[in-house]
Design a protein around this motif. Structure first.
Motif, mmCIF file in Angstrom:
data_model
loop_
_atom_site.group_PDB
_atom_site.id
_atom_site.type_symbol
_atom_site.label_atom_id
_atom_site.label_comp_id
_atom_site.label_asym_id
_atom_site.label_seq_id
_atom_site.Cartn_x
_atom_site.Cartn_y
_atom_site.Cartn_z
ATOM 1 N N SER A 181 1.219 -16.264 -35.724
ATOM 2 C CA SER A 181 0.622 -15.361 -34.990
ATOM 3 C C SER A 181 1.525 -14.614 -34.026
ATOM 4 O O SER A 181 1.293 -13.348 -33.734
ATOM 5 C CB SER A 181 -0.351 -16.193 -33.946
ATOM 6 N N ALA A 237 3.399 -12.165 -35.668
ATOM 7 C CA ALA A 237 2.540 -11.119 -36.345
ATOM 8 C C ALA A 237 2.318 -10.113 -35.061
ATOM 9 O O ALA A 237 2.473 -8.701 -35.207
ATOM 10 C CB ALA A 237 1.042 -11.311 -36.695
ATOM 11 N N LEU A 282 3.528 -6.207 -35.102
ATOM 12 C CA LEU A 282 2.561 -5.160 -35.025
ATOM 13 C C LEU A 282 2.669 -4.460 -33.855
ATOM 14 O O LEU A 282 1.879 -3.416 -33.502
ATOM 15 C CB LEU A 282 1.276 -5.829 -35.335
ATOM 16 N N ALA A 318 2.904 -8.076 -41.674
ATOM 17 C CA ALA A 318 2.124 -8.959 -41.030
ATOM 18 C C ALA A 318 0.509 -8.727 -41.566
ATOM 19 O O ALA A 318 -0.106 -9.912 -41.443
ATOM 20 C CB ALA A 318 1.920 -8.462 -39.373
ATOM 21 N N PHE A 319 0.289 -7.856 -42.244
ATOM 22 C CA PHE A 319 -1.076 -7.523 -42.594
ATOM 23 C C PHE A 319 -1.421 -8.431 -44.129
ATOM 24 O O PHE A 319 -2.259 -8.686 -44.350
ATOM 25 C CB PHE A 319 -1.581 -6.186 -43.022
ATOM 26 N N LYS A 371 -0.299 -15.287 -41.530
ATOM 27 C CA LYS A 371 -1.715 -15.682 -40.861
ATOM 28 C C LYS A 371 -2.018 -15.533 -39.347
ATOM 29 O O LYS A 371 -1.470 -16.031 -38.861
ATOM 30 C CB LYS A 371 -2.128 -16.992 -41.556
ATOM 31 N N TRP A 372 -2.931 -15.017 -39.127
ATOM 32 C CA TRP A 372 -3.403 -14.538 -37.706
ATOM 33 C C TRP A 372 -4.754 -14.375 -37.642
ATOM 34 O O TRP A 372 -5.303 -13.735 -38.413
ATOM 35 C CB TRP A 372 -2.241 -13.641 -36.894
ATOM 36 N N ARG A 425 -7.109 -10.705 -38.647
ATOM 37 C CA ARG A 425 -6.289 -9.861 -39.395
ATOM 38 C C ARG A 425 -7.057 -9.098 -40.347
ATOM 39 O O ARG A 425 -6.578 -7.874 -40.381
ATOM 40 C CB ARG A 425 -5.348 -10.819 -40.370
ATOM 41 N N ASP A 426 -8.188 -9.477 -40.872
ATOM 42 C CA ASP A 426 -8.646 -8.600 -41.999
ATOM 43 C C ASP A 426 -9.480 -7.606 -41.109
ATOM 44 O O ASP A 426 -9.580 -6.313 -41.556
ATOM 45 C CB ASP A 426 -9.485 -9.469 -42.799
ATOM 46 N N PHE A 461 -6.901 -4.910 -40.206
ATOM 47 C CA PHE A 461 -6.476 -4.356 -41.170
ATOM 48 C C PHE A 461 -7.793 -3.066 -41.788
ATOM 49 O O PHE A 461 -7.137 -2.069 -42.162
ATOM 50 C CB PHE A 461 -6.241 -5.170 -42.679
ATOM 51 N N ARG A 481 1.788 -2.769 -47.353
ATOM 52 C CA ARG A 481 0.928 -4.265 -47.437
ATOM 53 C C ARG A 481 0.522 -4.584 -48.750
ATOM 54 O O ARG A 481 0.857 -5.673 -49.311
ATOM 55 C CB ARG A 481 -0.452 -4.057 -46.593
#
Lengths: 331, 291
Positions: free
Chosen positions: A33, A36, A40, B110-111, B115-116, B119-120, B123, B173
């Motif tokens: 996380s 990420a 991002l 990252a996308f 896993k965070w 995310r979806d 996206f 991605r």
């Protein structure tokens, strides 16, 4: 909690494998996380500053009177109300819809036809593919300039050839009755290579087993095309239709360059002759940067956005009925 | 199936091998005509670069100017500050590619592979940004760039590339998703951090996608017109798209010079295309449009 107990007694004999894995994965998730977030960060800043803020401000401006020099003044729905009674707005909307309604189906139809031709096994096929794609890499301004010369009513190539064949020689870009078709030819010439490539990629997905099976069943070329090739091309057609609609509704450069010579203070009249090529985006630009009616232009931008969303939703609806995805709702 | 299963297949006419010489000849002829139609405007441009002013207005049209006016080239490029505009165009295009390569691959990764939470959802948001027409952002961005003094500089055309792009993040991605999970897991078992896994294992594997995204960014910036028109108002910062207008005035258009400039403007894009042709196609096949 069990994971915590595990960490509290590090010297102890090995904890059950399942627990150790659990700790490992929860640490990993936290690390992921954080990573990420780091990865991002540029996108997040861009999303907030270059997307969310401008979108919010644009919506706000659309309810204001704003000329960029003075702070915006709230006028409620007046911009939208004015739009309804602005004949030039309707003219520009008509011009853009004309281009979209003719341009997208032509682009799909001709694009598919050309893709089928350069998918055949004939000599030099890769050269033909490159030739069809070539116009798409010519800068749009250059494309427009070349075609302005070809379309020139007095000494252009097209009318030269037409007069040699004793055919009528219209004024093309300078004739309000012919300016939109001329613009359309220019746009299609320089963009159709894109559609061809997309269709070619789709044609690689057509199942040869299905084709052979249908031939065994005695299907002719047309039936094979309808029953085997077309269904496989559904997703590609849908993709091209959506991107085509989005691009055609925003059409700008060709009409702008063709009527001004390419400069903001250019030689001609924006959208000439008599507003026949004043596309929606041109009128929007004109309001924003020539008349400094930024509020009105923002309202127009939102109507454009709404139109794009509406047509996309319509296409999604059509697509759901027509597009067949292999393996999803199988035969 | 009407043919019994297991029947000898040797008699079955295969769709690819059946001799269809007449159809092939027809197809060949059709392709030649179409290719000629597509090439005609380009040939007309090239011929135009070598014409005298007289030859431009002649009926019937001249295809092979004699003698060819080679001096049109140096004259045309000095008629306007062509090389200043060229340098600006190169600067915008190259720096935008750099920005895209810095900002988009980590976001795509990252996308795709990290896993965070959320995310979806994010996206989908990223994808939605692609649908927004530039006309919506244009006015507020102009207002912001104006207040920080960027209007009339190249910055509004370059800086946004360093902050991601929904379409390119999406393409990358999709590419990261095609790489087997075993590879990154193997790297993790070997003790590589997620960070090192990304830079040393994953990035080299997506090189084709990086090239595709670079090409798209380069081409988009090379030919862009609306954004330069809105954000550049000093002639010394014009890109070629804006600069070409100076070959025209109210009463006179220097057609042969315009054709020279248009051709020279096209050549860098043409070189990119010829060298990297296969990556053009890749972008489309990657975008997951196959369902």
């Amino acid at each position: 909690m069990k994971a915590h107990a595990l960490q509290a007694a590090p010297g102890q004999a090995k904890a059950p494998l399942r627990l150790r894995l659990k700790t490992y994965f929860s640490q990993r998730r936290r690390r992921q996380s954080l990573l990420a977030l780091l990865f991002l960060l540029p996108w997040i800043i861009g999303f907030l500053g270059l997307f969310l803020y401008p979108v919010g401000m644009s919506l706000y401006y659309s309810f204001t009177n704003y000329d960029i020099l003075q702070p915006p003044q709230w006028i409620g729905l007046l911009n939208y109300a004015y739009m309804v009674h602005d004949p030039v707005f309707w003219q520009s909307l008509y011009n853009t819809l004309y281009m979209t309604v003719l341009g997208v189906p032509l682009s799909l139809g001709v694009g598919l036809g050309l893709a089928l031709m350069v998918n055949a096994k004939v000599a030099g096929v890769s050269m033909y593919r490159a030739i069809l794609y070539l116009p798409t890499i010519v800068p749009t301004v250059a494309v427009t300039i070349i075609w302005m010369w070809i379309f020139n009513p007095d000494y252009g190539l097209l009318n030269n050839l037409l007069s040699l064949a004793h055919l009528p020689t219209p004024g093309w870009l300078s004739d309000p009755g012919w300016s939109k078709p001329a613009l359309l030819v220019m746009v299609l010439w320089s963009t159709i290579g894109q559609t061809v490539i997309v269709y070619l990629a789709g044609l690689q997905d057509v199942s040869t087993e299905l084709l052979e099976a249908s031939m065994l069943d005695g299907a002719g070329p047309w039936v094979r095309f309808r029953a085997v090739v077309m269904p496989a091309l559904g997703p590609v057609t849908f993709y091209s239709a959506v991107t085509g609609v989005v691009a055609f509704l925003q059409l700008f450069t060709q009409a702008f360059v063709a009527t001004t010579g390419g400069g903001a203070g250019g030689a001609g009249d924006l959208g000439a002759p008599v507003h026949s090529t004043l596309l929606y985006s041109l009128y929007l630009y004109q309001n924003a940067f020539q008349f400094l009616h930024m509020g009105y232009a923002s309202a127009m931008a939102w109507v454009l956005f709404a139109l794009i969303m509406l047509l996309t939703i319509v296409l999604f609806g059509l697509g759901r009925g027509l597009v067949y995805y292999e393996g999803r709702d199988g035969a | 199936m009407t043919a019994p299963v297991g029947a000898p297949t040797a008699h079955v006419p295969s769709p690819t091998r059946r001799p269809r010489s007449r159809e092939t000849a027809l197809m060949q002829a059709g392709l030649i005509v179409i290719a000629a139609l597509f090439l005609l405007p380009i040939a007309w441009m090239v011929a135009g670069t070598l014409k005298t002013n007289g030859e431009i207005f002649v009926v019937p049209p001249v295809w092979l100017p004699s003698p060819p006016q080679w001096l049109n080239y140096p004259h045309a490029l000095r008629y306007i500050p062509f090389f200043t505009y060229l340098r600006n165009t190169v600067e915008v295009s190259v720096l935008s590619v750099v920005g895209t390569l810095i900002s988009c691959p980590p976001a795509g990764y990252a996308f795709a592979r990290l896993k965070w939470p959320g995310r979806d959802l994010f996206f989908m948001v990223s994808l939605a940004t692609v649908m927004l027409p530039f006309q919506v952002q244009m006015i507020p961005l102009y207002s912001v760039f104006r207040s920080v003094g960027w209007i009339g500089t190249l910055l509004p055309l370059i800086v946004p590339a360093f902050f991601g792009n929904g379409l390119y993040v999406f393409l990358l991605r999709q590419f990261f998703l095609t790489i087997p999970k075993e590879l990154s897991e193997a790297a993790a078992i070997d003790g590589a951090s997620e960070f090192r896994t990304f830079f040393q294992v994953m990035l080299p594997l997506v090189k084709p996608a990086l090239i595709t995204v670079s090409i798209f960014t380069f081409m988009a910036n090379w030919t862009d017109f609306l954004a330069p028109l809105v954000f550049l108002n000093r002639e010394s910062t014009f890109t070629l798209s804006l600069g070409l207008q100076f070959y025209q005035s109210q009463h006179f258009t220097a057609w042969s010079y315009l054709m020279v400039a248009s051709l020279v403007f096209t050549i860098p894009a043409l070189i990119v295309f010829l060298l990297l042709q296969r990556y053009f196609v890749q972008g489309f096949t990657l975008s997951g449009l196959k369902g």
